[in-house]
Design a protein around this motif. Structure first.
Motif, mmCIF file in Angstrom:
data_model
loop_
_atom_site.group_PDB
_atom_site.id
_atom_site.type_symbol
_atom_site.label_atom_id
_atom_site.label_comp_id
_atom_site.label_asym_id
_atom_site.label_seq_id
_atom_site.Cartn_x
_atom_site.Cartn_y
_atom_site.Cartn_z
ATOM 1 N N UNK A 1 -2.794 2.253 -3.761
ATOM 2 C CA UNK A 1 -2.194 3.540 -3.413
ATOM 3 C C UNK A 1 -3.244 4.443 -2.780
ATOM 4 N N UNK A 2 -2.844 5.130 -1.719
ATOM 5 C CA UNK A 2 -3.721 6.105 -1.069
ATOM 6 C C UNK A 2 -3.010 7.452 -1.045
ATOM 7 N N UNK A 3 -3.642 8.457 -1.635
ATOM 8 C CA UNK A 3 -3.150 9.830 -1.543
ATOM 9 C C UNK A 3 -3.748 10.422 -0.276
ATOM 10 N N UNK A 4 -2.941 10.520 0.761
ATOM 11 C CA UNK A 4 -3.443 10.972 2.056
ATOM 12 C C UNK A 4 -4.074 12.356 1.983
ATOM 13 N N UNK B 1 6.096 4.290 1.181
ATOM 14 C CA UNK B 1 5.922 5.513 0.402
ATOM 15 C C UNK B 1 6.190 6.775 1.199
ATOM 16 N N UNK B 2 6.242 7.898 0.489
ATOM 17 C CA UNK B 2 6.569 9.188 1.102
ATOM 18 C C UNK B 2 5.551 9.615 2.153
ATOM 19 N N UNK B 3 4.304 9.134 2.038
ATOM 20 C CA UNK B 3 3.269 9.519 2.988
ATOM 21 C C UNK B 3 3.521 9.036 4.407
ATOM 22 N N UNK B 4 4.413 8.051 4.561
ATOM 23 C CA UNK B 4 4.726 7.566 5.905
ATOM 24 C C UNK B 4 5.310 8.661 6.791
ATOM 25 N N UNK C 1 0.867 -1.184 0.000
ATOM 26 C CA UNK C 1 0.000 0.000 0.000
ATOM 27 C C UNK C 1 0.903 1.234 0.000
ATOM 28 N N UNK C 2 0.994 1.891 -1.140
ATOM 29 C CA UNK C 2 1.813 3.100 -1.247
ATOM 30 C C UNK C 2 1.030 4.289 -0.699
ATOM 31 N N UNK C 3 1.619 4.975 0.267
ATOM 32 C CA UNK C 3 1.017 6.183 0.830
ATOM 33 C C UNK C 3 1.749 7.399 0.289
ATOM 34 N N UNK C 4 1.000 8.345 -0.239
ATOM 35 C CA UNK C 4 1.581 9.583 -0.752
ATOM 36 C C UNK C 4 0.874 10.770 -0.102
ATOM 37 N N UNK C 5 1.463 11.940 -0.208
ATOM 38 C CA UNK C 5 0.836 13.147 0.307
ATOM 39 C C UNK C 5 0.900 13.246 1.816
#
Length: 650
Positions: A259-262, A196-199, A159-163
């Protein structure tokens, strides 16, 4: 070969099997976790197996579920559990010290270690980069005896987290978004790995929220990398020397990916009566509420109390609302006092309860009949709150506090206030005084049993043929809360199987136990739809029906932990080859299952004769050779005793 975090954790603990999805693997277990609703059985199983002392690196027993002492039973079990920790060499977390999952993270969680717990929310420790899995108590008991844990190799779902999370949106909304997308059975047979960067915007305790409720997706576990956020958490807990970095390789691959764009998330809420019934808060805003409840293993962090405290500071809760605050650990409670947040909550009208699971498991704080209760707990299965006709919604602390102020379900973004940002302090008050360490090896101790603690029943082997009635037919997503209810009336009997069996399926079919009595507890069958046994890991949901005569469950599909528990207590879990066959079976029908021992041993399909219609229905099992041996013997404990007697490998 490049590895993701989950693969690295599994590979470093792999004892047997191949890491191919669906294959059975055996894992070395470093730590175990038990709590009082399941731990009493675990200790009785250790006694029955003849264990002298636990053989894990660390085992901890928590008293967090059954804290209400309205008679001798819970208190007696607390005494029994303490004596068992002295007898077998476990850490003992005293009543009132807090919920097992956040306390375990605070005191014992170590990146890279494996943890097996007799609680389905054990995966919460995946927030630290641990391989943390929930299981039935008997499997945990065997792990405490130094034996590996067997499970089918899951798929790894990245699960890629972005934003970055916007104002008024927090970690609870992330896992609710996962449930909105994938439902309560979307994670069966999977590990969710977040990357992902959202972490960067999620603290270790934020990650705990997400990993904890991965159980509601049906996932085997959830994992996060052990990165700077984890290092900061362990440093704050004065255990920074135990931290180590665990990251996915840069070119690591996953079996599935999402993928979730936070930055695009909004406040979400799970409506009654399933964690998967998720909608945006604004869609149900304006409904009058009776209660808001903050705390539980699903929102246990300091910020989950501090943000609501800042929201209600200088204000008063609506006079129709019971504003229940459940500190998740004594350490959290002390820090709320020291930082001034507890006074803000109390002045606004909060009802402060002792550190523990409390209302999450139906131990007090039950809502009024038919009235809405907004809770930051992980589950809202029917009646789990302690009120049979309940209306429990799952939400974030922000949504709960906003709704408490106005007396109706409220999207917190509509409040006329600035979002109160909370920064985790660099240092906190650390409390270890209520963690009792195990005694030195060689120490002798006697198990102290009250009158409610009864021996485990013995179970007979699987016969070669069964001709028995269907005593219950149920639909999809039947939870272990519905099979074996929780709450103040039932849970005190958790160490007394004959007594607790009288509550089996109480809220689904009040006549089920009566039918098993009329059938004199002879072998019987249950038929079910999809995802049978979702939810809690409590093995009472298998053990008590087995005591009443249940020998076979035929379902469209099963939840992982309950499927294992059925096998461990000699109940044969079978799957319809054609799901439409469920429709033809009625309550009271007689089904004949021939040549069972041969079919189980040789992994052959079983042809079931439906006596009323004359139809022959095809069903199958998915047992490994090891599990087939358990089913044939009648229970896993029977197999363990036999092999210990002959000094054979298990």
């Amino acid at each position: 070969m490049s590895r993701n975090v989950a693969q690295k954790l599994i590979e470093s603990h792999l004892v047997a099997g191949r890491m191919d999805p669906g294959d059975e693997i055996a894992l070395k277990i470093d730590q175990t976790l038990t709590q009082d609703a399941t731990g009493t059985l675990v200790m009785l199983e250790l006694e029955a197996a003849g264990l002298d002392r636990v053989r894990t690196e660390l085992s901890a027993q928590y008293v967090d579920h059954n804290l209400v002492q309205d008679d001798f039973r819970n208190a007696d079990d607390h005494v029994f559990l303490r004596s068992a920790c002295q007898r077998y060499g476990l850490w003992f977390s005293r009543p009132g010290n807090g919920v097992s999952h956040p306390v375990h993270m605070e005191r014992f969680g170590v990146p890279g270690k494996s943890l097996l717990g007799s609680d389905s929310h054990t995966p919460a420790s995946g927030a630290l980069g641990m391989l943390a899995i929930g299981a039935g108590g008997l499997e945990v008991a065997l792990a405490m005896a130094g034996l590996p844990f067997h499970v089918r190799m899951p798929k790894i779902w990245g699960i890629r987290l972005t934003g970055t999370l916007p104002d008024w949106v927090s970690a609870k909304d992330v896992i609710l978004e996962m449930l909105r997308r994938h439902g309560v059975k979307g994670g069966v047979g999977c590990i969710f790995e977040y990357f992902g960067d959202g972490l960067a915007c999620l603290s270790a305790m934020d990650r705990h929220v997400i990993a904890n409720m991965g159980a509601e997706l049906g996932a085997t576990t959830s994992v996060f990398p052990s990165d700077e956020a984890v290092r900061q958490f362990m440093q704050t807990q004065q255990r920074g020397d135990e931290w180590r970095e665990i990251l996915a390789d840069t070119d690591a691959a996953y079996d599935e990916q999402d993928e979730i764009d936070l930055s695009r998330l909004e406040p979400l809420i799970a409506c009654p009566s399933s964690p998967g019934n998720v909608v945006p808060v604004h869609e149900v805003a304006g409904r009058e509420i009776y209660q808001t409840y903050i705390g539980s293993s699903a929102n246990p962090g300091l910020r989950d109390f501090a943000v609501p405290a800042m929201m209600v500071d200088g204000r008063q809760i609506d006079n129709r609302v019971s504003f229940d605050v459940n500190p998740t650990s004594r350490q959290i409670l002390e820090n709320l006092v020291e930082l001034g947040f507890l006074g803000k909550l109390i002045h606004a009208g909060a009802r402060i309860h002792q550190a523990g699971c409390n209302g999450c498991i139906g131990m007090g704080q039950a809502p009024a009949t038919g009235r809405i209760s907004l809770r930051t707990v992980p589950r809202n299965f029917p009646g789990r709150s302690g009120t049979r006709e309940d209306q429990v919604y799952l939400c974030s602390p922000e949504t709960a506090a906003a709704s408490a102020l106005l007396g109706v379900i409220t999207d917190p973004r509509t409040l006329p206030m600035k979002y109160p940002r909370f920064s985790e302090p660099k240092t906190v008050r650390v409390n270890t005084s209520m963690m009792q360490p195990p005694p030195p090896a060689g120490t002798t101790a006697t198990l102290e049993k009250g009158p409610n603690i009864q021996p485990l029943p013995d179970f007979d082997p699987l016969p070669d043929e069964l001709e028995c009635p269907v005593l219950l037919k149920v639909g999809d997503n039947i939870s272990t809360d519905e099979i074996m209810p929780a709450g103040m009336q039932v849970l005190p009997y958790r160490s007394n199987i004959p007594a607790i069996s009288q509550f089996v399926f109480r809220d689904v079919d009040k006549d089920y136990v009566k039918r098993t009595d009329e059938h004199q507890h002879r072998p019987s069958i249950i038929v079910a739809g999809e995802n049978y046994g979702q939810g809690s890991s409590r093995e009472h949901a298998a053990l008590a029906p087995r005591y009443l005569g249940l020998r076979v469950v035929i379902a469209v599909s099963f939840a992982r932990i309950h499927w294992h528990n059925l096998v461990n207590f000699g109940i044969l879990p079978l799957i319809f080859t054609d799901a439409r066959d469920l429709e033809s079976i009625e309550l009271g029908d007689i089904l004949v299952l021939p040549e069972l021992r041969t079919c189980v041993t040789k992994r052959q399909p079983i042809e079931v004769t439906h006596q009323r219609t004359g139809e022959r229905l095809k069903v199958k099992h998915q047992l490994s050779d090891r599990q087939a041996e358990v089913i044939l013997a009648g229970s896993l404990l029977t197999v363990v005793r036999r092999k210990l007697l002959h000094d054979s490998p298990i």
